[in-house]
Design a protein around this motif. Structure first.
Motif: not given
Length: 129
Positions: A6-14, A20-28
């Motif tokens: 799910i995270i990969s799909l949304v990140k790649n879509n963005l 979008w730019t600077e898309v990153e997964l938050l550590q928390d």
């Protein structure tokens, strides 16, 4: 579809479709009802809202957009009352940034389509048309 998918799909879509730019997964990670909720953070290419108070009277897009927080969830989680007011309150509390007024909810359907909705902190006055 797993959390990582799910995270990969949304990140790649963005990144590649929404530009979008600077898309990153938050550590928390926020544990919720036996699952872990992960947030993404990124910068959209243009302002995501046409609210009069958000635009400040400018006609053109600002060259530097504020980062947005994105919560990716699966459609089945959305339908099962997984996302409650208590859950959203915890997310806003975890962000710890008092200037964050909204997050972007990314709902992924079984066929891979993604819809995005704003979720505001507190009650918000409706937009004028």
């Amino acid at each position: 579809m797993g959390t990582t998918d799910i995270i990969s799909l949304v990140k790649n879509n963005l990144l590649y479709f929404q530009m979008w730019t600077e898309v990153e997964l938050l550590q928390d990670v926020l544990p919720w009802k036996g699952n872990n909720l992960n947030l993404l953070k990124g910068r959209p290419p243009h302002k995501l809202s046409n609210d009069a108070e958000d635009t400040g009277g400018d006609k053109g897009p600002s060259p530097i957009q504020q980062p947005e927080f994105i919560l990716p969830i699966n459609m089945s989680q959305y339908k099962e009352n997984f996302l409650t007011l208590e859950c959203l309150s915890r997310i806003f509390t975890q962000l710890g940034d008092s200037t964050t007024e909204r997050i972007l909810l990314a709902i992924i359907n079984d066929d891979g389509t993604i819809v995005y909705y704003f979720v505001y902190k507190g009650v918000r006055k409706p937009k004028r048309n």
